[in-house]
Write a protein that holds these residues in place. Structure first.
Motif, PDB file in Angstrom:
ATOM      1  N   ALA A   3       0.835  -1.194   0.000  1.00  0.00           N
ATOM      2  CA  ALA A   3       0.000   0.000   0.000  1.00  0.00           C
ATOM      3  C   ALA A   3       0.876   1.253   0.000  1.00  0.00           C
ATOM      4  O   ALA A   3       1.418   1.640   1.024  1.00  0.00           O
ATOM      5  CB  ALA A   3      -0.925  -0.018   1.213  1.00  0.00           C
ATOM      6  N   PHE A   4       1.008   1.886  -1.158  1.00  0.00           N
ATOM      7  CA  PHE A   4       1.849   3.072  -1.262  1.00  0.00           C
ATOM      8  C   PHE A   4       1.344   4.182  -0.347  1.00  0.00           C
ATOM      9  O   PHE A   4       2.116   4.928   0.237  1.00  0.00           O
ATOM     10  CB  PHE A   4       1.865   3.549  -2.712  1.00  0.00           C
ATOM     11  CG  PHE A   4       2.605   4.841  -2.931  1.00  0.00           C
ATOM     12  CD1 PHE A   4       3.987   4.884  -2.839  1.00  0.00           C
ATOM     13  CD2 PHE A   4       1.931   6.005  -3.232  1.00  0.00           C
ATOM     14  CE1 PHE A   4       4.682   6.066  -3.048  1.00  0.00           C
ATOM     15  CE2 PHE A   4       2.618   7.193  -3.445  1.00  0.00           C
ATOM     16  CZ  PHE A   4       3.996   7.218  -3.351  1.00  0.00           C
ATOM     17  N   TYR A   5       0.010   4.266  -0.198  1.00  0.00           N
ATOM     18  CA  TYR A   5      -0.565   5.352   0.575  1.00  0.00           C
ATOM     19  C   TYR A   5      -0.654   5.059   2.062  1.00  0.00           C
ATOM     20  O   TYR A   5      -1.134   5.874   2.833  1.00  0.00           O
ATOM     21  CB  TYR A   5      -1.950   5.705   0.037  1.00  0.00           C
ATOM     22  CG  TYR A   5      -1.884   6.417  -1.287  1.00  0.00           C
ATOM     23  CD1 TYR A   5      -1.618   7.782  -1.359  1.00  0.00           C
ATOM     24  CD2 TYR A   5      -2.048   5.723  -2.479  1.00  0.00           C
ATOM     25  CE1 TYR A   5      -1.531   8.441  -2.574  1.00  0.00           C
ATOM     26  CE2 TYR A   5      -1.969   6.374  -3.698  1.00  0.00           C
ATOM     27  CZ  TYR A   5      -1.711   7.734  -3.736  1.00  0.00           C
ATOM     28  OH  TYR A   5      -1.626   8.377  -4.937  1.00  0.00           O
ATOM     29  N   ALA A   6      -0.184   3.918   2.503  1.00  0.00           N
ATOM     30  CA  ALA A   6      -0.238   3.596   3.928  1.00  0.00           C
ATOM     31  C   ALA A   6       0.644   4.524   4.744  1.00  0.00           C
ATOM     32  O   ALA A   6       0.434   4.685   5.945  1.00  0.00           O
ATOM     33  CB  ALA A   6       0.196   2.156   4.151  1.00  0.00           C
ATOM     34  N   LEU A   7       1.626   5.164   4.099  1.00  0.00           N
ATOM     35  CA  LEU A   7       2.530   6.025   4.846  1.00  0.00           C
ATOM     36  C   LEU A   7       1.903   7.377   5.186  1.00  0.00           C
ATOM     37  O   LEU A   7       2.446   8.117   5.995  1.00  0.00           O
ATOM     38  CB  LEU A   7       3.825   6.238   4.057  1.00  0.00           C
ATOM     39  CG  LEU A   7       4.667   4.988   3.809  1.00  0.00           C
ATOM     40  CD1 LEU A   7       5.904   5.341   2.998  1.00  0.00           C
ATOM     41  CD2 LEU A   7       5.070   4.337   5.119  1.00  0.00           C
ATOM     42  N   THR A   8       0.793   7.722   4.558  1.00  0.00           N
ATOM     43  CA  THR A   8       0.113   8.973   4.901  1.00  0.00           C
ATOM     44  C   THR A   8      -0.792   8.707   6.103  1.00  0.00           C
ATOM     45  O   THR A   8      -2.005   8.800   6.029  1.00  0.00           O
ATOM     46  CB  THR A   8      -0.697   9.520   3.715  1.00  0.00           C
ATOM     47  OG1 THR A   8      -1.640   8.533   3.292  1.00  0.00           O
ATOM     48  CG2 THR A   8       0.213   9.870   2.554  1.00  0.00           C
ATOM     49  N   ASN A   9      -0.149   8.414   7.218  1.00  0.00           N
ATOM     50  CA  ASN A   9      -0.895   7.943   8.385  1.00  0.00           C
ATOM     51  C   ASN A   9      -1.094   8.998   9.458  1.00  0.00           C
ATOM     52  O   ASN A   9      -1.712   8.735  10.483  1.00  0.00           O
ATOM     53  CB  ASN A   9      -0.177   6.731   9.003  1.00  0.00           C
ATOM     54  CG  ASN A   9       1.287   7.030   9.325  1.00  0.00           C
ATOM     55  OD1 ASN A   9       1.722   8.182   9.318  1.00  0.00           O
ATOM     56  ND2 ASN A   9       2.049   5.984   9.603  1.00  0.00           N
ATOM     57  N   THR A  10      -0.583  10.211   9.249  1.00  0.00           N
ATOM     58  CA  THR A  10      -0.598  11.233  10.296  1.00  0.00           C
ATOM     59  C   THR A  10      -0.990  12.580   9.702  1.00  0.00           C
ATOM     60  O   THR A  10      -0.477  12.980   8.658  1.00  0.00           O
ATOM     61  CB  THR A  10       0.785  11.333  10.961  1.00  0.00           C
ATOM     62  OG1 THR A  10       1.103  10.066  11.553  1.00  0.00           O
ATOM     63  CG2 THR A  10       0.805  12.397  12.032  1.00  0.00           C
ATOM     64  N   LEU A  11      -1.902  13.263  10.385  1.00  0.00           N
ATOM     65  CA  LEU A  11      -2.297  14.619  10.010  1.00  0.00           C
ATOM     66  C   LEU A  11      -1.475  15.602  10.827  1.00  0.00           C
ATOM     67  O   LEU A  11      -1.387  15.477  12.052  1.00  0.00           O
ATOM     68  CB  LEU A  11      -3.793  14.830  10.277  1.00  0.00           C
ATOM     69  CG  LEU A  11      -4.328  16.254  10.064  1.00  0.00           C
ATOM     70  CD1 LEU A  11      -4.215  16.669   8.603  1.00  0.00           C
ATOM     71  CD2 LEU A  11      -5.775  16.351  10.537  1.00  0.00           C
ATOM     72  N   GLY A  12      -0.876  16.592  10.164  1.00  0.00           N
ATOM     73  CA  GLY A  12      -0.030  17.547  10.859  1.00  0.00           C
ATOM     74  C   GLY A  12      -0.485  18.981  10.677  1.00  0.00           C
ATOM     75  O   GLY A  12      -1.139  19.320   9.681  1.00  0.00           O
ATOM     76  N   HIS A  13      -0.151  19.811  11.654  1.00  0.00           N
ATOM     77  CA  HIS A  13      -0.371  21.258  11.580  1.00  0.00           C
ATOM     78  C   HIS A  13       0.934  21.930  11.967  1.00  0.00           C
ATOM     79  O   HIS A  13       1.585  21.546  12.936  1.00  0.00           O
ATOM     80  CB  HIS A  13      -1.484  21.691  12.539  1.00  0.00           C
ATOM     81  CG  HIS A  13      -1.536  23.171  12.779  1.00  0.00           C
ATOM     82  ND1 HIS A  13      -1.444  23.729  14.037  1.00  0.00           N
ATOM     83  CD2 HIS A  13      -1.639  24.215  11.924  1.00  0.00           C
ATOM     84  CE1 HIS A  13      -1.504  25.060  13.946  1.00  0.00           C
ATOM     85  NE2 HIS A  13      -1.621  25.378  12.671  1.00  0.00           N
ATOM     86  N   ILE A  28      -4.694   8.419   5.748  1.00  0.00           N
ATOM     87  CA  ILE A  28      -5.474   9.650   5.654  1.00  0.00           C
ATOM     88  C   ILE A  28      -5.337  10.208   4.254  1.00  0.00           C
ATOM     89  O   ILE A  28      -4.244  10.214   3.679  1.00  0.00           O
ATOM     90  CB  ILE A  28      -4.996  10.690   6.686  1.00  0.00           C
ATOM     91  CG1 ILE A  28      -4.903  10.074   8.082  1.00  0.00           C
ATOM     92  CG2 ILE A  28      -5.933  11.897   6.712  1.00  0.00           C
ATOM     93  CD1 ILE A  28      -4.255  10.993   9.106  1.00  0.00           C
ATOM     94  N   GLN A  29      -6.434  10.680   3.701  1.00  0.00           N
ATOM     95  CA  GLN A  29      -6.382  11.345   2.408  1.00  0.00           C
ATOM     96  C   GLN A  29      -6.193  12.852   2.602  1.00  0.00           C
ATOM     97  O   GLN A  29      -6.269  13.368   3.714  1.00  0.00           O
ATOM     98  CB  GLN A  29      -7.647  11.039   1.616  1.00  0.00           C
ATOM     99  CG  GLN A  29      -7.812   9.548   1.315  1.00  0.00           C
ATOM    100  CD  GLN A  29      -8.830   9.268   0.228  1.00  0.00           C
ATOM    101  OE1 GLN A  29      -9.058  10.083  -0.661  1.00  0.00           O
ATOM    102  NE2 GLN A  29      -9.442   8.082   0.297  1.00  0.00           N
ATOM    103  N   GLU A  30      -5.952  13.563   1.515  1.00  0.00           N
ATOM    104  CA  GLU A  30      -5.601  14.984   1.570  1.00  0.00           C
ATOM    105  C   GLU A  30      -6.560  15.783   2.458  1.00  0.00           C
ATOM    106  O   GLU A  30      -7.770  15.686   2.322  1.00  0.00           O
ATOM    107  CB  GLU A  30      -5.634  15.580   0.167  1.00  0.00           C
ATOM    108  CG  GLU A  30      -5.248  17.051   0.132  1.00  0.00           C
ATOM    109  CD  GLU A  30      -5.615  17.737  -1.166  1.00  0.00           C
ATOM    110  OE1 GLU A  30      -4.761  18.463  -1.700  1.00  0.00           O
ATOM    111  OE2 GLU A  30      -6.752  17.553  -1.638  1.00  0.00           O
TER     112      GLU A  30
END
Length: 484
Positions: free
Chosen positions: A384-394, A413-415
């Motif tokens: 899963a290439f998108y599995a690394l987008t696992n954290t939302l940041g501010h 998490i998606q965009e």
């Protein structure tokens, strides 16, 4: 009989869903703020028919547009295909007719010369219409509430460019939609154009110019006075298409450039500033302080896209491919052609950066992004290439302080997208929405966060009875824009 290939682009977390439908009054966990009135549109590639080639790419899917309508604390959901020329021709034939990603040499003879766009990359409400966009084709118009498609537009026959970008910006001062075109005079040409569309949907500006070389030009920046283009060597040519290689390939031997064009100038005023080879990602924002021009975006030392491999077949390096939010600065008062400054703004790899769009083109303070936290565990299906987008940041760029929320070991998490608390709220005061996909249970939630306290997790979740396919981009439209 449909049969999708058992490849990473069509299986596991990227398995096509092809679902159109409506869900009234989504189940809500928590409480949706009553003042949220408007729409969140997003789009994902979702091939309506199995591809002509098993090694085709995820990015070649037909545009499936999702609509989340916020009213009085409730959220309704609607999803429809964007009816591009490609979609209509293939629907009539009952099978795929267009071939490999961006490669017209692989199309069925019946569709040679037809527009190949899929409208699968971004959706944005402007001038009362939903613009559905992919950068290799014209802009498709849709109804923002019914999602009915009206076809491609050339803005009353005035736009000369053959393509329209996927990342336009709305100037909060003029209300103009600022866009660009590459491959503007045909595939593989270096022709580009800077474009502005008025708040009522009229073409008011088209400035043609040439790029340094043909390459992916996915995003750009707009300041009060300038349009800013970043050129990196994710290149293509007809030889690649004839050999049916992936459309783009990364060339580490070529330099990168930052092009700065005065919005009230022409091609003679365009200046190119050279820098070393790197990979530039999506743009968070751009602004100018007099003649000093800044653009903020994730930058990585090497190629970030394993599906567009190195032109010399060097193996993909996932560490060198991690992008870090970085500011490039040039001074238009100087006479040389080098960047004045390169400054890393965060210390974690990140992508899909967003801002409070009321501060587009302006100096700003707050940004949100997806953090690629490789230290966190992942329990979903492999590959899963998108599995690394696992954290939302501010990130608060004034203080350097960063906050984050991890979605958990089964989720990605998606965009994200920012929504102001009110029209006159201070910068960054509001909410962030983002789809959170559970790769094990196969459900998606539209999560709503307090934008200043993302670390606390969602204040509400709109729960879908399915998992939406990985999307690319989306945007919020206030109710007033829908009324217009």
């Amino acid at each position: 009989m449909a049969h999708f290939p058992d490849t990473p682009s069509f299986s596991g977390t990227l398995r096509p869903s092809r679902i159109e439908g409506d869900i009234l009054d989504l189940e809500i966990e928590g409480q949706v703020p009553d003042q949220l009135a408007g729409t969140f549109h997003r789009v994902h590639p979702d091939a309506q028919f199995a591809p002509r080639f098993e090694d085709d790419q995820f990015f070649n899917g037909d545009g499936m547009v999702s609509l989340f309508r916020f009213q009085n604390g409730r959220i309704d959901f609607r999803q429809r295909y964007a009816h591009t020329d490609k979609w209509l021709l293939e629907r009539a034939a009952g099978k795929a007719l267009f071939g490999a990603y961006r490669n017209p040499l692989t199309d069925d003879e019946a569709v040679k010369g037809r527009i190949r766009g899929t409208a699968n990359t971004n959706v944005l409400v402007h001038a009362g219409m939903l613009y559905a966009m992919k950068e290799d084709s014209p802009c498709l118009l849709m109804d923002p509430l019914t999602l009915e498609s009206f076809g491609y537009t050339d803005f009353g026959g005035k736009l000369q460019s053959q393509t329209f970008c996927a990342h336009p910006k709305i100037d909060p001062v003029t209300g103009n939609l600022c866009a660009f075109s590459y491959g503007a005079r045909g595939l593989m040409t270096t022709d580009m154009a800077y474009i502005e569309i008025s708040p009522t949907g009229e073409l008011v500006k088209e400035i043609p110019f040439h790029n340094q070389y043909y390459c992916m030009m996915h995003d750009f920046g707009v300041t009060e006075d300038y349009a800013v283009f970043t050129t990196m060597p994710l290149i293509s040519n007809w030889e690649r298409l004839e050999q049916r290689k992936p459309f783009f390939g990364f060339d580490t031997s070529m330099p990168c450039y930052m092009g700065v064009l005065p919005r009230n100038g022409d091609a003679r005023d365009l200046r190119w500033f050279r820098t070393d080879n790197c990979f530039v990602g999506h743009v968070m924002n751009a602004f100018n302080e007099g003649t000093k021009v800044h653009i903020d975006m994730p930058v990585s030392a090497n190629n970030s896209f394993p599906f567009f491999p190195d032109v010399n077949d060097a193996p993909f390096d996932p560490v060198a491919g991690r992008g870090y939010l970085t500011r490039w600065t040039v001074d238009m008062a100087r006479n040389d052609d080098r960047l004045d400054r390169i400054e890393r703004l965060v210390d974690v790899p990140d992508e899909f950066p967003r801002i409070d769009d009321r501060y587009a083109t302006q100096a700003y303070r707050h940004g949100w992004m997806l953090i690629l936290d490789t230290d966190k565990p992942y329990e979903g299906p492999g590959g899963a290439f998108y599995a690394l987008t696992n954290t939302l940041g501010h990130v608060d760029l004034a203080t350097g302080k960063r906050k984050s929320w991890w979605a958990g070991p089964q989720c990605a998490i998606q965009e994200p997208c920012f929504i102001p608390r009110s029209a006159d709220a201070p910068e960054g005061e509001g909410y962030v929405v983002a789809l959170v996909d559970n790769h094990v249970t196969n459900y998606s939630d539209l999560a709503i966060f307090d934008a200043q306290h993302v670390e606390d997790g969602p204040i509400a979740r709109a729960k879908l009875p399915m998992r939406l396919r990985q999307g690319l981009h989306g945007n919020w439209a206030d109710e007033s824009k829908l009324a217009a």
